[in-house]
Design a protein around this motif. Structure first.
Motif, PDB file in Angstrom:
ATOM      1  N   ARG A   7      48.723 -19.518 -14.438  1.00 46.89           N
ATOM      2  CA  ARG A   7      48.336 -19.892 -13.077  1.00 46.89           C
ATOM      3  C   ARG A   7      48.854 -21.269 -12.696  1.00 46.89           C
ATOM      4  NH1 ARG A   7      41.989 -18.466 -12.827  1.00 46.89           N
ATOM      5  NH2 ARG A   7      42.349 -18.658 -10.583  1.00 46.89           N
ATOM      6  N   LEU A   8      49.268 -22.051 -13.697  1.00 47.61           N
ATOM      7  CA  LEU A   8      49.804 -23.385 -13.473  1.00 47.61           C
ATOM      8  C   LEU A   8      51.001 -23.547 -14.403  1.00 47.61           C
ATOM      9  CD1 LEU A   8      49.047 -25.876 -11.734  1.00 47.61           C
ATOM     10  CD2 LEU A   8      47.761 -26.739 -13.701  1.00 47.61           C
ATOM     11  N   TYR A  59      53.065 -26.811  -5.270  1.00 45.04           N
ATOM     12  CA  TYR A  59      51.674 -26.367  -5.146  1.00 45.04           C
ATOM     13  C   TYR A  59      50.981 -27.021  -3.947  1.00 45.04           C
ATOM     14  CZ  TYR A  59      52.059 -24.525  -9.931  1.00 45.04           C
ATOM     15  OH  TYR A  59      52.431 -23.837 -11.054  1.00 45.04           O
ATOM     16  N   ARG A  86      43.625 -26.000  -6.023  1.00 44.60           N
ATOM     17  CA  ARG A  86      44.536 -25.156  -5.263  1.00 44.60           C
ATOM     18  C   ARG A  86      44.774 -23.808  -5.953  1.00 44.60           C
ATOM     19  NH1 ARG A  86      48.147 -26.174  -1.202  1.00 44.60           N
ATOM     20  NH2 ARG A  86      46.332 -27.391  -0.508  1.00 44.60           N
ATOM     21  N   VAL A  87      45.011 -23.819  -7.262  1.00 45.61           N
ATOM     22  CA  VAL A  87      45.369 -22.557  -7.923  1.00 45.61           C
ATOM     23  C   VAL A  87      44.158 -21.695  -8.250  1.00 45.61           C
ATOM     24  CG1 VAL A  87      47.476 -23.555  -8.877  1.00 45.61           C
ATOM     25  CG2 VAL A  87      45.398 -23.537 -10.280  1.00 45.61           C
ATOM     26  N   THR A  88      42.963 -22.302  -8.296  1.00 50.09           N
ATOM     27  CA  THR A  88      41.757 -21.520  -8.606  1.00 50.09           C
ATOM     28  C   THR A  88      40.953 -21.170  -7.360  1.00 50.09           C
ATOM     29  OG1 THR A  88      40.387 -23.492  -8.942  1.00 50.09           O
ATOM     30  CG2 THR A  88      41.545 -22.593 -10.877  1.00 50.09           C
TER      31      THR A  88
END
Length: 391
Positions: A117-118, A127, A210-212
């Motif tokens: 995810r990162l 991102y 941001r990614v979660t």
């Protein structure tokens, strides 16, 4: 501006600030009977006992220490809960752990990298394109985490401890801090040098969100605090108080009457640190975290090595080889590598440390009277040397 969740309403905050004295006498005025209350459990260690004896002193009012691992277990405390009453320091007290927060942030970022995810080699701008300008398009996630990004520090009001104290309740927004930092010219090209600053971890916290699609605090709680049972570790948000039992922190500064003395700085907002430095914990919780981290139970597999891999660059200030990896730093003590992280908030110094194999771990909290001073606190340095040996 995005303001993070507060644990107190503004009304309660104002009421709390108004209550209680702010200025206290110097440590020398505390009755001698409170000066040394070190206790040891299990393996005796006279060096560690001596390291924390005699508190309160000019440099610290209390110290809490836990040493673990197969080389022996030792626990001790010394000093006072507060200078006004002279009560013994509470060994189970919570404290501000400062930049030890970065280890939690790095661990979550590496977990997200393991999940795909990162991407550590992807640019941070990819991102957060609306926040990070093109002038920093080359900065990768890994460079944020190992301090080789070249992004300067944001601007904060004031340059002295007295000015910082006057602004201690100001709420700082993470995105505003990033805008302030990235509006300036880079200190160096990404990946060319190392400069230890908070801003890389402020951006890392925003990347996690941001990614979660979740808050940074909840992600750390769900991924680290909950699974490890760290029930006394938490993120204060905009609450400037330490909830639960805690030993008071003090800072030497110019007082209202023009003299220099100690001021109680236990109540102080930490939104300027956020994902880089606002965690509150105990020595017991941080010891459990340290054992789990070095034992491969927090970050699993090859990505754990990121925390023990120093970039092959030099420090921008000293010209010495880089000392910071992802989350952790390394120092040779007693002829062996010791990895860990120190932290400092006004009134409080803290650290976690371990040999790479986990055979000797150390956690301490020192209520330093100049926690953000240029040099390492004397009591903290004595603890580190007693635990591992001299550099």
């Amino acid at each position: 501006m995005k303001t993070r969740t507060s644990l107190l309403t503004a009304a309660v905050l104002v009421a709390g600030v108004a209550a209680g004295p702010a200025v206290l006498p110097a440590a020398a005025s505390v009755p001698a009977a409170t000066a040394a209350r070190a206790t040891a459990e299990q393996s005796p260690d006279t060096a560690l006992e001596a390291a924390i004896a005699g508190l309160p002193s000019a440099d610290a009012t209390a110290a809490l220490v836990r040493v673990g691992g197969k080389e022996g277990v030792w626990r001790g405390s010394s000093g006072v809960h507060d200078l006004r009453t002279g009560r013994p320091a509470d060994p189970a007290a919570r404290f501000r752990a400062g930049s030890v927060t970065k280890v939690f942030t790095a661990a979550v970022a590496l977990q997200l990298a393991a999940e795909g995810r990162l991407d550590l080699d992807r640019s941070a701008r990819s991102y957060l394109p609306e926040l990070i300008p093109a002038s920093y398009a080359g900065v990768t996630v890994r460079q944020l985490l190992n301090h080789t990004h070249g992004i300067p520090a944001p601007d904060f009001p004031g340059t002295t401890v007295e000015e910082a104290y006057a602004n201690r309740f100001r709420v700082h927004d993470a995105e505003d801090m990033v805008r302030s930092a990235t509006s300036k010219r880079p200190e160096f090209a990404p990946g060319e040098r190392q400069h230890y600053l908070n801003i890389g971890y402020t951006i890392a916290g925003l990347l996690i969100e941001r990614v979660t699609h979740d808050s940074y605090e909840h992600q750390v709680a769900r991924r680290v605090l909950g699974p490890l049972g760290l029930r006394d570790t938490y993120f204060p948000g905009t609450n400037p108080r330490i909830t639960g039992p805690h030993n008071h922190g003090y800072q030497t500064m110019r007082l209202d009457d023009g003299t220099t003395g100690l001021r109680d700085v236990s109540v102080w907002g930490t939104t300027d640190g956020w994902a880089a430095g606002d965690v509150i914990s105990t020595t017991a919780d941080l010891e459990r975290f340290t054992h789990a981290l070095f034992g491969g139970r927090v970050v699993r597999g090859p990505l754990l090595e990121e925390m023990f891999t120093l970039p092959e660059v030099t420090d921008v200030g000293t010209g010495k080889p880089a000392a910071y990896a992802v989350g952790l730093s390394m120092k040779v003590l007693g002829g062996r590598e010791v990895w860990g992280k120190t932290g400092g908030r006004w009134g409080y110094n803290a650290a976690i440390a371990s040999t790479r194999d986990g055979s000797r771990t150390l956690v301490y909290s020192v209520n330093s009277t100049d926690a953000k001073g240029r040099d390492m606190n004397r009591t903290a340095e004595k603890i580190m040397v007693a635990a591992y040996g001299r550099p």
